[in-house]
Motif scaffolding. Structure first.
Motif, PDB file in Angstrom:
ATOM      1  N   GLU A  86      76.422  70.721  25.678  1.00 28.90           N
ATOM      2  CA  GLU A  86      76.009  71.912  24.932  1.00 28.90           C
ATOM      3  C   GLU A  86      74.552  72.262  25.180  1.00 28.90           C
ATOM      4  OE1 GLU A  86      76.918  71.960  20.822  1.00 28.90           O
ATOM      5  OE2 GLU A  86      78.969  71.166  21.079  1.00 28.90           O
ATOM      6  N   ALA A  87      73.706  71.272  25.448  1.00 32.40           N
ATOM      7  CA  ALA A  87      72.285  71.529  25.683  1.00 32.40           C
ATOM      8  C   ALA A  87      72.060  72.416  26.907  1.00 32.40           C
ATOM      9  CB  ALA A  87      71.530  70.212  25.847  1.00 32.40           C
ATOM     10  N   GLY A  88      73.002  72.385  27.851  1.00 27.09           N
ATOM     11  CA  GLY A  88      72.852  73.194  29.054  1.00 27.09           C
ATOM     12  C   GLY A  88      73.068  74.665  28.841  1.00 27.09           C
ATOM     13  N   MET A  89      73.519  75.080  27.638  1.00 30.93           N
ATOM     14  CA  MET A  89      73.762  76.497  27.367  1.00 30.93           C
ATOM     15  C   MET A  89      72.491  77.252  26.977  1.00 30.93           C
ATOM     16  SD  MET A  89      77.002  76.606  27.981  1.00 30.93           S
ATOM     17  CE  MET A  89      76.567  75.368  29.228  1.00 30.93           C
ATOM     18  N   ALA A  90      71.402  76.556  26.754  1.00 25.96           N
ATOM     19  CA  ALA A  90      70.146  77.199  26.348  1.00 25.96           C
ATOM     20  C   ALA A  90      69.510  77.922  27.529  1.00 25.96           C
ATOM     21  CB  ALA A  90      69.184  76.152  25.789  1.00 25.96           C
ATOM     22  N   ASP A  91      68.665  78.920  27.216  1.00 27.91           N
ATOM     23  CA  ASP A  91      67.955  79.666  28.254  1.00 27.91           C
ATOM     24  C   ASP A  91      66.945  78.756  28.947  1.00 27.91           C
ATOM     25  OD1 ASP A  91      69.094  82.251  28.027  1.00 27.91           O
ATOM     26  OD2 ASP A  91      67.951  82.571  26.188  1.00 27.91           O
ATOM     27  N   ARG A  92      66.724  79.026  30.205  1.00 28.14           N
ATOM     28  CA  ARG A  92      65.708  78.322  30.957  1.00 28.14           C
ATOM     29  C   ARG A  92      64.636  79.294  31.411  1.00 28.14           C
ATOM     30  NH1 ARG A  92      69.221  74.467  35.102  1.00 28.14           N
ATOM     31  NH2 ARG A  92      70.160  73.090  33.503  1.00 28.14           N
ATOM     32  N   SER A  93      63.444  78.775  31.610  1.00 22.75           N
ATOM     33  CA  SER A  93      62.347  79.623  32.083  1.00 22.75           C
ATOM     34  C   SER A  93      62.639  80.121  33.488  1.00 22.75           C
ATOM     35  CB  SER A  93      61.034  78.831  32.082  1.00 22.75           C
ATOM     36  OG  SER A  93      59.996  79.590  32.678  1.00 22.75           O
ATOM     37  N   SER A  94      62.281  81.372  33.733  1.00 25.19           N
ATOM     38  CA  SER A  94      62.457  81.950  35.071  1.00 25.19           C
ATOM     39  C   SER A  94      61.229  81.742  35.953  1.00 25.19           C
ATOM     40  CB  SER A  94      62.750  83.450  34.960  1.00 25.19           C
ATOM     41  OG  SER A  94      61.684  84.117  34.307  1.00 25.19           O
ATOM     42  N   ARG A  95      60.251  81.015  35.431  1.00 26.28           N
ATOM     43  CA  ARG A  95      59.036  80.771  36.208  1.00 26.28           C
ATOM     44  C   ARG A  95      59.351  79.888  37.407  1.00 26.28           C
ATOM     45  NH1 ARG A  95      53.399  78.284  33.750  1.00 26.28           N
ATOM     46  NH2 ARG A  95      52.195  78.323  35.703  1.00 26.28           N
ATOM     47  N   PRO A  96      58.866  80.254  38.587  1.00 24.04           N
ATOM     48  CA  PRO A  96      59.164  79.439  39.775  1.00 24.04           C
ATOM     49  C   PRO A  96      58.481  78.079  39.702  1.00 24.04           C
ATOM     50  CG  PRO A  96      57.552  81.133  40.304  1.00 24.04           C
ATOM     51  CD  PRO A  96      58.052  81.439  38.923  1.00 24.04           C
ATOM     52  N   HIS A  97      59.092  77.094  40.360  1.00 25.27           N
ATOM     53  CA  HIS A  97      58.508  75.752  40.386  1.00 25.27           C
ATOM     54  C   HIS A  97      57.227  75.713  41.218  1.00 25.27           C
ATOM     55  CE1 HIS A  97      61.942  74.002  38.348  1.00 25.27           C
ATOM     56  NE2 HIS A  97      62.763  74.586  39.214  1.00 25.27           N
ATOM     57  N   HIS A  98      57.147  76.531  42.218  1.00 25.25           N
ATOM     58  CA  HIS A  98      55.968  76.585  43.081  1.00 25.25           C
ATOM     59  C   HIS A  98      55.561  78.033  43.293  1.00 25.25           C
ATOM     60  CE1 HIS A  98      56.634  72.340  44.007  1.00 25.25           C
ATOM     61  NE2 HIS A  98      57.897  72.633  44.260  1.00 25.25           N
ATOM     62  N   SER A  99      54.238  78.279  43.361  1.00 27.73           N
ATOM     63  CA  SER A  99      53.705  79.624  43.608  1.00 27.73           C
ATOM     64  C   SER A  99      52.724  79.542  44.774  1.00 27.73           C
ATOM     65  CB  SER A  99      53.005  80.160  42.359  1.00 27.73           C
ATOM     66  OG  SER A  99      53.897  80.241  41.275  1.00 27.73           O
ATOM     67  N   PRO A 100      53.237  79.535  46.000  1.00 27.31           N
ATOM     68  CA  PRO A 100      52.354  79.333  47.159  1.00 27.31           C
ATOM     69  C   PRO A 100      51.336  80.443  47.357  1.00 27.31           C
ATOM     70  CG  PRO A 100      54.575  79.951  47.846  1.00 27.31           C
ATOM     71  CD  PRO A 100      54.656  79.677  46.388  1.00 27.31           C
ATOM     72  N   ARG A 101      51.612  81.652  46.800  1.00 27.15           N
ATOM     73  CA  ARG A 101      50.685  82.767  46.996  1.00 27.15           C
ATOM     74  C   ARG A 101      49.754  82.958  45.800  1.00 27.15           C
ATOM     75  NH1 ARG A 101      53.734  87.938  49.231  1.00 27.15           N
ATOM     76  NH2 ARG A 101      51.545  88.506  49.527  1.00 27.15           N
ATOM     77  N   ARG A 102      49.762  82.038  44.855  1.00 22.39           N
ATOM     78  CA  ARG A 102      48.881  82.148  43.700  1.00 22.39           C
ATOM     79  C   ARG A 102      47.419  82.035  44.137  1.00 22.39           C
ATOM     80  NH1 ARG A 102      49.131  78.818  37.953  1.00 22.39           N
ATOM     81  NH2 ARG A 102      46.916  78.981  37.443  1.00 22.39           N
ATOM     82  N   THR A 103      46.534  82.750  43.429  1.00 21.35           N
ATOM     83  CA  THR A 103      45.105  82.721  43.744  1.00 21.35           C
ATOM     84  C   THR A 103      44.567  81.293  43.674  1.00 21.35           C
ATOM     85  OG1 THR A 103      44.898  84.917  42.736  1.00 21.35           O
ATOM     86  CG2 THR A 103      42.862  83.696  43.110  1.00 21.35           C
ATOM     87  N   ALA A 104      43.739  80.943  44.627  1.00 22.04           N
ATOM     88  CA  ALA A 104      43.188  79.590  44.691  1.00 22.04           C
ATOM     89  C   ALA A 104      42.398  79.260  43.428  1.00 22.04           C
ATOM     90  CB  ALA A 104      42.282  79.446  45.910  1.00 22.04           C
ATOM     91  N   THR A 105      42.447  78.002  43.036  1.00 22.66           N
ATOM     92  CA  THR A 105      41.752  77.563  41.823  1.00 22.66           C
ATOM     93  C   THR A 105      40.254  77.846  41.908  1.00 22.66           C
ATOM     94  OG1 THR A 105      43.383  75.815  41.504  1.00 22.66           O
ATOM     95  CG2 THR A 105      41.294  75.591  40.331  1.00 22.66           C
ATOM     96  N   ARG A 106      39.666  77.660  43.078  1.00 22.13           N
ATOM     97  CA  ARG A 106      38.227  77.915  43.242  1.00 22.13           C
ATOM     98  C   ARG A 106      37.904  79.384  42.989  1.00 22.13           C
ATOM     99  NH1 ARG A 106      34.866  79.140  47.760  1.00 22.13           N
ATOM    100  NH2 ARG A 106      32.750  78.279  47.520  1.00 22.13           N
ATOM    101  N   THR A 107      38.758  80.277  43.469  1.00 24.40           N
ATOM    102  CA  THR A 107      38.539  81.703  43.246  1.00 24.40           C
ATOM    103  C   THR A 107      38.715  82.047  41.776  1.00 24.40           C
ATOM    104  OG1 THR A 107      39.366  82.183  45.468  1.00 24.40           O
ATOM    105  CG2 THR A 107      39.295  84.009  43.907  1.00 24.40           C
ATOM    106  N   GLU A 108      39.698  81.440  41.130  1.00 27.53           N
ATOM    107  CA  GLU A 108      39.890  81.687  39.700  1.00 27.53           C
ATOM    108  C   GLU A 108      38.656  81.264  38.907  1.00 27.53           C
ATOM    109  OE1 GLU A 108      44.740  81.254  39.258  1.00 27.53           O
ATOM    110  OE2 GLU A 108      43.446  79.618  38.616  1.00 27.53           O
ATOM    111  N   ARG A 109      38.067  80.142  39.268  1.00 27.88           N
ATOM    112  CA  ARG A 109      36.868  79.684  38.562  1.00 27.88           C
ATOM    113  C   ARG A 109      35.715  80.655  38.754  1.00 27.88           C
ATOM    114  NH1 ARG A 109      37.165  73.241  40.233  1.00 27.88           N
ATOM    115  NH2 ARG A 109      38.863  72.668  38.782  1.00 27.88           N
ATOM    116  N   ARG A 110      35.587  81.207  39.944  1.00 27.92           N
ATOM    117  CA  ARG A 110      34.518  82.188  40.190  1.00 27.92           C
ATOM    118  C   ARG A 110      34.733  83.433  39.344  1.00 27.92           C
ATOM    119  NH1 ARG A 110      34.217  83.495  46.286  1.00 27.92           N
ATOM    120  NH2 ARG A 110      32.302  84.554  45.631  1.00 27.92           N
ATOM    121  N   ILE A 111      35.976  83.881  39.246  1.00 28.29           N
ATOM    122  CA  ILE A 111      36.290  85.058  38.429  1.00 28.29           C
ATOM    123  C   ILE A 111      35.918  84.810  36.967  1.00 28.29           C
ATOM    124  CG2 ILE A 111      38.190  86.451  37.498  1.00 28.29           C
ATOM    125  CD1 ILE A 111      39.587  86.072  40.226  1.00 28.29           C
ATOM    126  N   ILE A 112      36.308  83.660  36.451  1.00 26.26           N
ATOM    127  CA  ILE A 112      36.035  83.337  35.048  1.00 26.26           C
ATOM    128  C   ILE A 112      34.523  83.210  34.815  1.00 26.26           C
ATOM    129  CG2 ILE A 112      36.347  81.581  33.263  1.00 26.26           C
ATOM    130  CD1 ILE A 112      39.084  80.998  34.565  1.00 26.26           C
TER     131      ILE A 112
END
Length: 317
Positions: free
Chosen positions: A53-79
């Motif tokens: 029954e636990a398998g009937m719940a909704d799951r997140s649609s977020r991908p496991h990997h985001s290869p095109r996500r902005t680099a962490t260093r660039t994110e820190r500069r933005i912040i």
């Protein structure tokens, strides 16, 4: 929570899966019964076999990997730029040679407050408040406004011609009082901001609020000379009203009347090209009535200030 267009709730998925797994229904028959595709029926049946029954719940649609996500260093500069300079996405993007949409996504991802929600001096989020009843606090302020020369100013005649008519036009002083809870406003256009003028204005403003059934407890002003005078102190003391003043150089503390000042500039003072100062003044009572009785206020969920003052006359005129 299921998507609003989802054909199956968690209960419906469980019923479908049990028909296939427990009762041995063919996938196509189960799909027709629950009005989904055979692929969907197979997915829920497989999850039921594996997870129950636990398998009937909704799951997140977020991908496991985001290869095109902005680099962490660039994110820190933005912040870093956002915190130190308090710039918007477009200016940060030009500085760092990025797409403004990319910068905006990073700011949203890290839940950084909008610039409009920050104190300009400190960069800290503005604490918004609202008193629970009309009269608990009334904000008072004076807005100095340049008069319109006869024949019109630069908005009517153009900038070059307007400069010639500008000298000796003088100024008007809008004395404003805004109730914190209801945003009900009382305002007068007066000739100066002297202490006697401010005290006389308050006497008339208090009478206006009293007629509306509002008993005033406290008044908040800035540290202007007229608000530190004996006539002003005596005008409040006669009715036992407590006087509070803002911290120096912190106009946002008196933010509700400051916002009213900006609204009247946008929607009345500069809303159209007036030919004379008297023409603009003649339009003010009508605009003020509309503000109090008919204009929707965003802080009041689209309702006018009159909606929070049951005893106010003229609500339906």
């Amino acid at each position: 929570m299921p998507h609003r267009n989802a054909p199956l709730t968690e209960t419906g998925r469980l019923r479908l899966a049990r028909c296939v797994v427990d009762d041995g229904w063919p996938l196509r028959r189960a799909a027709e019964r629950f009005q989904v595709s055979p692929t969907t029926a197979k997915r829920w049946a497989d999850r039921y076999r594996t997870l129950g029954e636990a398998g009937m719940a909704d799951r997140s649609s977020r991908p496991h990997h985001s290869p095109r996500r902005t680099a962490t260093r660039t994110e820190r500069r933005i912040i870093k730029v956002r915190i130190l300079r308090r710039w918007g996405p477009a200016r940060i993007a030009y500085l760092l040679h990025l797409n403004p949409a990319t910068v905006h996504r990073v700011l949203v991802r890290y839940k950084l407050a909008r610039l409009a929600h920050l104190d300009r001096a400190t960069g800290q989020p503005i604490r918004r408040y609202e008193h629970s009843a009309p009269g608990d606090l009334v904000h008072v302020d004076i807005k100095k406004l340049g008069n319109i020369p006869d024949g019109g100013g630069h908005k009517t005649l153009g900038r070059q011609a307007g400069r010639k008519t500008r000298p000796n036009a003088g100024y008007s002083y809008l004395h404003n009082a805004v109730d914190d809870h209801s945003r009900l406003a009382y305002s007068e256009i007066l000739a100066d901001e002297r202490k006697e003028t401010a005290a006389a204005f308050w006497t008339r403003a208090q009478a206006f609020f009293t007629r509306a059934g509002i008993t005033i407890q406290r008044v908040l002003t800035d540290n202007g000379a007229c608000y530190r005078s004996h006539p002003w102190r005596d005008a409040l003391a006669r009715t036992g009203i407590v006087h509070k003043r803002t911290r120096p150089y912190r106009p946002q503390t008196n933010g509700k009347v400051e916002r009213f000042n900006r609204t009247l500039l946008d929607e009345w003072a500069y809303a159209r090209p007036y030919r004379t100062e008297q023409e603009r003044r003649d339009a003010y009572p009508g605009w003020l009535h509309t503000y109090n009785h008919h204009r929707g206020h965003t802080a009041l969920k689209g309702r006018p200030p009159a909606s929070r003052v049951p005893n106010l006359t003229g609500q339906n005129t």
